[in-house]
Write an enzyme that holds these catalytic residues in place. Sequence first.
Site, short mmCIF file in Angstrom:
data_model
loop_
_atom_site.label_atom_id
_atom_site.label_comp_id
_atom_site.label_asym_id
_atom_site.label_seq_id
_atom_site.Cartn_x
_atom_site.Cartn_y
_atom_site.Cartn_z
N HIS A 355 34.64 46.11 35.16
CA HIS A 355 35.25 45.12 36.14
C HIS A 355 35.38 45.45 37.55
O HIS A 355 35.80 44.65 38.29
CB HIS A 355 36.87 45.32 35.61
CG HIS A 355 37.33 44.59 34.25
ND1 HIS A 355 37.69 43.46 34.51
CD2 HIS A 355 37.69 45.36 33.08
CE1 HIS A 355 38.26 43.02 33.20
NE2 HIS A 355 38.11 44.16 32.39
N LYS A 543 48.42 39.15 45.50
CA LYS A 543 47.56 40.23 44.82
C LYS A 543 47.70 41.55 45.30
O LYS A 543 48.36 41.93 46.36
CB LYS A 543 46.08 39.65 44.87
CG LYS A 543 45.39 39.61 46.38
CD LYS A 543 44.11 38.92 46.34
CE LYS A 543 43.94 37.34 45.94
NZ LYS A 543 43.41 37.12 44.74
N ARG A 544 46.89 42.49 44.63
CA ARG A 544 46.99 43.87 44.98
C ARG A 544 46.47 44.13 46.77
O ARG A 544 45.60 43.38 46.85
CB ARG A 544 46.02 44.66 44.24
CG ARG A 544 45.79 46.04 44.51
CD ARG A 544 45.36 46.79 43.42
NE ARG A 544 44.01 46.36 42.84
CZ ARG A 544 42.81 46.58 43.23
NH1 ARG A 544 42.73 47.77 44.00
NH2 ARG A 544 41.76 46.13 42.86
N LYS A 549 40.21 42.70 49.47
CA LYS A 549 40.76 41.47 49.42
C LYS A 549 41.05 40.91 50.61
O LYS A 549 41.46 39.77 50.62
CB LYS A 549 42.13 41.83 48.54
CG LYS A 549 41.67 42.17 46.98
CD LYS A 549 42.79 42.46 46.12
CE LYS A 549 42.42 42.87 44.77
NZ LYS A 549 41.48 41.97 44.02
N THR A 651 41.61 36.30 38.59
CA THR A 651 42.16 35.58 37.75
C THR A 651 43.36 34.83 38.45
O THR A 651 43.74 33.63 37.87
CB THR A 651 42.89 36.18 36.52
OG1 THR A 651 43.49 37.38 37.11
CG2 THR A 651 41.73 36.82 35.52
N LYS A 655 44.67 30.78 37.93
CA LYS A 655 46.18 30.50 37.83
C LYS A 655 46.53 29.39 38.83
O LYS A 655 47.40 28.31 38.55
CB LYS A 655 46.83 31.64 37.67
CG LYS A 655 46.79 32.49 36.85
CD LYS A 655 47.32 33.92 37.03
CE LYS A 655 46.88 35.01 36.15
NZ LYS A 655 47.13 36.18 36.54
#
Length: 810
Positions: A355, A543-544, A549, A651, A655
Amino acid sequence: MALDKNTFKKAYENKYKDIHGDEIENGNNLQRYEALGSLIRDYVSWLWLDTNKRYNKTGEKQIYYFSMEFLLGRLLGDTLMNLGLIDICKEALAELNIDLRDLEELEEDQGLGNGGLGRLAACFLDSMASLGIAGHGCGIRYKYGFFEQKIIDGKQVELSDNWLRQGNVWERRKIEKSEVVKFGGEVKVENIDGRIVFTQINYEPVLAVPYDTPIVGYENNVANTLRLWSAETVSNEFDYSSFSSGEYLKAIEYKNSVESISQVLYPEDSFYEGKILRLKQQYFFVSAGIQSIIRHYKAHGGNIKFLDEKISIHINDTHPTLAIPELMRILLDEEGLGWEEAWRITTNIVSYTNHTILAEALEKWPIDMFKGLLPRIYMIVEEINERFCSDLWNKYIGQWEKISDMAIIADGQVRMANLAVVGSHSVNGVAKLHTEILKKEEMKNLYYFYPNKFNNKTNGITHRRWLLRSNPGLTNLLCNTIGDSFIKHPTDLINFEKFTYDKGVQEELERIKKKNKERLAEKIYKKNGIIVDTSSIFDVQVKRIHGYKRQTLNCLRIMDLYNKLTNNPNLDIHPRTFIFAGKAAPGYYLAKNIIELINAIADKVNNDPLVNKKIKVVFLENYNVSLAEEIIPAADLSEQISTTTKEASGTSNMKFMMNGAITIATLDGANIEISDEVGNNNIFIFGLTARQVLSYIENGGYSSQDIYNKNESIKNVIDDLINGKYSKDREKFRSIYDHLTIFNDEFYVLKDFDSYVETNKKVDSIFKDMYKWQEICGINIAHSGVFSSDRTIQQYATGIWGPELIYKNL
């Protein structure tokens, strides 16, 4: 399930009386939820029993999905929907003056995951059940989840996530199916009748007690199992003799040591005790799981020599990699197989999903720690390594650096990713770019040695939760335009594309989005006391919190926009509401500092009357599945702005797309495949390419200081971090400032800044044309079906687990 409203209503009233000994009208909603959950579990139990009977009778191949995380969210609504009971339940409860939504709100999110890894696992379980595949989950029943996040004075504060405080109506404790897991001690080696026998002695025994939760397929009479293991002492008897003799600590030491294994998800591992607890957790659940699988297989007449024909074990990232040596241990030590036969069976059974390419997530364990905690397992890993390195020496004569890179044990560490590759028959990435980076960069030596093992399986999401449950308004529109076939065949969503050019449909999409935004605005006001404009662009990054990110890039862009609005309050932009949510790992100082920065920006912007009609900033605390279900359907713009090459797949991007948000993104992870699906005109792409990023990493040549010195807008916002503009404490955001300047901005935030700002101008321009915006939203919805986890699981089944698997609903 064939039930009518009156039968359901009567059953519910009786269940309530059985549990609480009173009439429904005298109780509270928590008691009503408990009774409803118990009733639905009873219905599921018959289905569950029938499913297991059928699997045992047919000898169908069983898939076991091993994961440290299962981020299920709430189960009541999903289970009712999958049973086909949701409308009957609503009507029956309404006659009792009970609103089903009120009861759903009382269910705690199960605290069994942190982010995308756990949510993916949950989506996969849903898809396996809905496709009629005998697929089950195996993990840990954490007493406390990752943590409950509170924002106090702009800072993240971690509280215990006691998600079990009110019990869990969905699980069943199966004490009779417990297994013993052994830690520490020594290995006794004996020659018995010409055979070398290994026996672990003087070990610490831990009782693994399973708690089973049914995973119900969509309207197909299938209920698979999520089995979570809880660590308990082998004997529940209190060590009274030790206590009586004054050895108080000894009396409780063993109990505390054991129970800590399933106490909390991801204990802090920056110190020795945390590291060894993580290793304990990983061996605990794979050992218990594999013992249980083999026990069940043999109890139903299975021949151990054909285990690989009836069982597949899939390891979700490196955390469950110890499944490989544990399976070998059982086949060698308990079943008496020879090494070659045990190794053939093991590698045929195990498959591995990688991952991440981040070094921090490719786990390595110090040899001394590993050997002391798992002495027999270390011996097996050492033998696997010796045999593998022997093959390497024969192929790569004298190429010691290459052999060292590929070895499972090297530099005083056991490398779990290398073990996962060597000990499995399939290694998959989770997006095309990610897989190519694994093959050509991060694992290139292993790839060239095992070229046939590597493959791609792009991630997916379950549209049943993320569309049907989360966005009923949009679901109704889809059913009214293209019918309901997409529920079981999500790629049928493509039929919606021809409707996206219809102005009436575009107006309906706008109306649905506005209603979703109004619901979220109510929550924002209730939670944060901030009034947001529902006609503004809901610009969402949830998100985290992590450097790669790049919430930092979003922050700098908002700071730049604030500067521009301060200088020119009449600047022609469409109003925007920037919405953030996400947790930072407790030991990750930079990420926690980013949360502080977001909240400092929010405090500054939201209280400035010159600009707060144009922009607002919101940070919603304690992001989880249930909160995501409220945020995602309300989003206009989906922020997927990770540094290219760093996000394996993502992901949340899928969504948001499925719910009619348009993506602003780098060409990273599955963003590339989303772009390929919808076309470049229906997504906002910016920033460095993978080739450019990899070139900087390999060859250097990037200087954030040069950009800082030459770009006035960037210099201004970077200086604002430390000049007192966002905090009287000028050192508060020093770590972010240093990361971007002194430490050369490892995630290329400054490099992508101008491109990001320019692309946001395009967003602003198109949003002003409602019909054009909704046309693009509709195209994204129409093309989102390919990102359903049903498609992903079909590919796993036919490409990895075995083409003989039967899809009962296709």
